[in-house]
Design a protein around this motif. Structure first.
Motif, PDB file in Angstrom:
ATOM      1  N   ASP A   1       0.846  -1.191   0.000  1.00 34.93           N
ATOM      2  CA  ASP A   1       0.000   0.000   0.000  1.00 34.93           C
ATOM      3  C   ASP A   1       0.886   1.247   0.000  1.00 34.93           C
ATOM      4  N   VAL A   2       0.552   2.217  -0.836  1.00 33.70           N
ATOM      5  CA  VAL A   2       1.369   3.439  -0.947  1.00 33.70           C
ATOM      6  C   VAL A   2       1.509   4.145   0.391  1.00 33.70           C
ATOM      7  N   ALA A   3       0.473   4.103   1.211  1.00 32.97           N
ATOM      8  CA  ALA A   3       0.488   4.810   2.495  1.00 32.97           C
ATOM      9  C   ALA A   3       1.400   4.143   3.518  1.00 32.97           C
ATOM     10  N   TRP A   4       1.753   2.855   3.288  1.00 38.27           N
ATOM     11  CA  TRP A   4       2.505   2.115   4.293  1.00 38.27           C
ATOM     12  C   TRP A   4       3.816   1.542   3.774  1.00 38.27           C
ATOM     13  N   GLU A   5       4.061   1.592   2.488  1.00 45.06           N
ATOM     14  CA  GLU A   5       5.241   0.935   1.939  1.00 45.06           C
ATOM     15  C   GLU A   5       6.553   1.558   2.421  1.00 45.06           C
ATOM     16  N   SER A   6       6.520   2.860   2.773  1.00 42.75           N
ATOM     17  CA  SER A   6       7.741   3.499   3.262  1.00 42.75           C
ATOM     18  C   SER A   6       8.033   3.153   4.716  1.00 42.75           C
ATOM     19  N   ARG A   7       7.050   2.593   5.425  1.00 40.39           N
ATOM     20  CA  ARG A   7       7.233   2.268   6.843  1.00 40.39           C
ATOM     21  C   ARG A   7       7.551   0.795   7.063  1.00 40.39           C
ATOM     22  N   ILE A   8       7.188  -0.045   6.107  1.00 44.07           N
ATOM     23  CA  ILE A   8       7.488  -1.467   6.198  1.00 44.07           C
ATOM     24  C   ILE A   8       8.695  -1.740   5.315  1.00 44.07           C
ATOM     25  N   ILE A   9       9.770  -2.252   5.899  1.00 43.81           N
ATOM     26  CA  ILE A   9      11.044  -2.297   5.187  1.00 43.81           C
ATOM     27  C   ILE A   9      11.389  -3.690   4.658  1.00 43.81           C
ATOM     28  N   GLU A  10      10.619  -4.710   5.027  1.00 45.58           N
ATOM     29  CA  GLU A  10      10.858  -6.038   4.487  1.00 45.58           C
ATOM     30  C   GLU A  10       9.535  -6.751   4.250  1.00 45.58           C
ATOM     31  N   LYS A  11       9.575  -7.796   3.449  1.00 45.94           N
ATOM     32  CA  LYS A  11       8.367  -8.561   3.152  1.00 45.94           C
ATOM     33  C   LYS A  11       7.877  -9.268   4.413  1.00 45.94           C
ATOM     34  N   PRO A  12       6.575  -9.180   4.735  1.00 52.45           N
ATOM     35  CA  PRO A  12       6.040  -9.842   5.929  1.00 52.45           C
ATOM     36  C   PRO A  12       6.228 -11.349   5.873  1.00 52.45           C
ATOM     37  N   GLU A  13       6.247 -11.958   7.064  1.00 54.90           N
ATOM     38  CA  GLU A  13       6.421 -13.398   7.175  1.00 54.90           C
ATOM     39  C   GLU A  13       5.466 -13.966   8.217  1.00 54.90           C
ATOM     40  N   THR A  14       5.143 -15.245   8.061  1.00 53.43           N
ATOM     41  CA  THR A  14       4.456 -15.971   9.133  1.00 53.43           C
ATOM     42  C   THR A  14       5.437 -16.999   9.675  1.00 53.43           C
ATOM     43  N   TRP A  15       5.521 -17.070  10.989  1.00 50.86           N
ATOM     44  CA  TRP A  15       6.470 -17.981  11.618  1.00 50.86           C
ATOM     45  C   TRP A  15       5.790 -19.261  12.106  1.00 50.86           C
ATOM     46  N   GLY A  16       4.572 -19.482  11.648  1.00 49.33           N
ATOM     47  CA  GLY A  16       3.899 -20.723  11.982  1.00 49.33           C
ATOM     48  C   GLY A  16       3.170 -20.672  13.310  1.00 49.33           C
ATOM     49  N   ILE A  17       2.930 -21.857  13.879  1.00 51.32           N
ATOM     50  CA  ILE A  17       2.156 -21.982  15.116  1.00 51.32           C
ATOM     51  C   ILE A  17       3.050 -21.670  16.307  1.00 51.32           C
ATOM     52  N   GLU A  18       2.642 -20.680  17.094  1.00 54.35           N
ATOM     53  CA  GLU A  18       3.400 -20.262  18.269  1.00 54.35           C
ATOM     54  C   GLU A  18       3.024 -21.080  19.496  1.00 54.35           C
ATOM     55  N   SER A  19       1.744 -21.418  19.633  1.00 52.24           N
ATOM     56  CA  SER A  19       1.318 -22.233  20.765  1.00 52.24           C
ATOM     57  C   SER A  19      -0.006 -22.902  20.430  1.00 52.24           C
ATOM     58  N   VAL A  20      -0.315 -24.003  21.143  1.00 53.52           N
ATOM     59  CA  VAL A  20      -1.551 -24.753  20.945  1.00 53.52           C
ATOM     60  C   VAL A  20      -2.168 -25.035  22.311  1.00 53.52           C
TER      61      VAL A  20
END
Length: 315
Positions: free
Chosen positions: A237-256
């Motif tokens: 998004d143009v409004a947010w691309e300058s504030r996010i500096i890397e591609k987002p990631e999911t790190w999987g399941i944190e807890s169950v």
């Protein structure tokens, strides 16, 4: 002619004699007043010079970054932001040092006018040194620790820091005390010698960790993909691309647990934009899960931890 010349000479003699009498009576006090005024004027002159140098450095950095104000520097390279913050912090420390040096010099001159001889001044200096070694160790520790924090760039004016008991924005870095204003508006005065660690949240980058709880029986792969799609769309998004500096990631399941599965979404941001990105990301994640038809589990407790805001957990 001779009479007038003699009269003038007599007048001069009387005038100098009167001045000598006046000086012998009031000269000591007049000299002390001059020293005090000179110290005050000297302090403001040096302070103005330091302020001018700080202003020129800050203005030059802004000009090179093509930024209209200091806040706009968040979109320019990090080094330029740090130069501005560090310069202002050093300027604050130098002002305090100059004030103490001028005050001590003025005191020595006043004591010499009052008739205190050099040997007494040396003895007094020795006494003060002994007193400093015995009773003012904390002040010396505050002074040295404050200098090291500034020159090592551990913190600067405008930084968001965690100093242990106090967490917030640095408003002033003094020779003895650092002032930090927390999120509730309380201004904390922290002695530099008592600062054992500095957690600086304004240097480099930050990371938004979004631990999203979903029902136990949900399709984890589908939810994980939806979270990633939402975060990726936001980063483009143009409004947010300058504030996010890397591609987002999911790190999987944190807890169950029996109630929920917690999936961690990670977004790397500029340090100054972390909170804004986190709030917007939560809103978009909520909308994305609504579109997917996921009903969030009912959590039994909410744990509040520091400035990170509510952290949801399960019993």
């Amino acid at each position: 002619m001779l009479g007038r010349t003699g009269g003038d000479a007599a007048g001069e003699g009387i005038s100098w004699a009167a001045f000598a009498d006046w000086w012998s009576e009031w000269g000591q006090g007049f000299s002390i007043v001059l020293i005090v005024l000179g110290a005050i004027i000297g302090y403001y002159v040096v302070k103005a010079i330091i302020g001018r140098v700080v202003h020129e450095v800050v203005t030059g950095v802004k000009r090179r970054a093509d930024a209209a104000d200091t806040e706009a520097l968040s979109h320019s390279p990090l080094a330029q932001v740090r130069i501005v913050q560090r310069t202002r912090a050093i300027g604050s420390v130098l002002n305090t040092i100059v004030a103490w040096v001028i005050a001590v010099l003025a005191l020595i001159l006043i004591l010499s006018i009052l008739g205190v001889n050099g040997g007494s001044l040396v003895a007094m200096a020795g006494f003060l040194g002994a007193a400093a070694g015995i009773g003012a160790q904390g002040v010396i520790r505050d002074f040295l620790n404050g200098l090291f924090m500034v020159f090592e760039d551990q913190l600067g004016i405008g930084d968001v820091v965690d100093l242990g008991e106090a967490t917030g924005v640095v408003e002033s870095v003094g020779i003895r005390v650092t002032q930090v204003r927390d999120v509730q508006g309380t201004l904390w005065y922290v002695r530099n010698g008592e600062i054992l660690r500095v957690g600086n949240k304004s240097q480099g980058w930050a990371r938004v960790l979004l631990d999203q709880a979903v029902p136990y029986d949900v399709d984890v792969d589908a939810v994980e993909q939806r979270l990633l799609d939402v975060a990726t769309a936001m980063s483009e998004d143009v409004a947010w691309e300058s504030r996010i500096i890397e591609k987002p990631e999911t790190w999987g399941i944190e807890s169950v647990s029996a109630e929920a599965v917690v999936i961690r979404l990670v977004v790397k941001t500029r340090a100054s934009a972390k909170d804004d990105v986190a709030r917007e990301l939560r809103r978009r994640v909520k909308d994305g899960l609504d579109d997917l038809g996921v009903t969030l589990p009912s959590l039994q407790k909410v744990v509040v931890q520091g400035l990170e805001g509510p952290q949801k957990g399960t019993a």
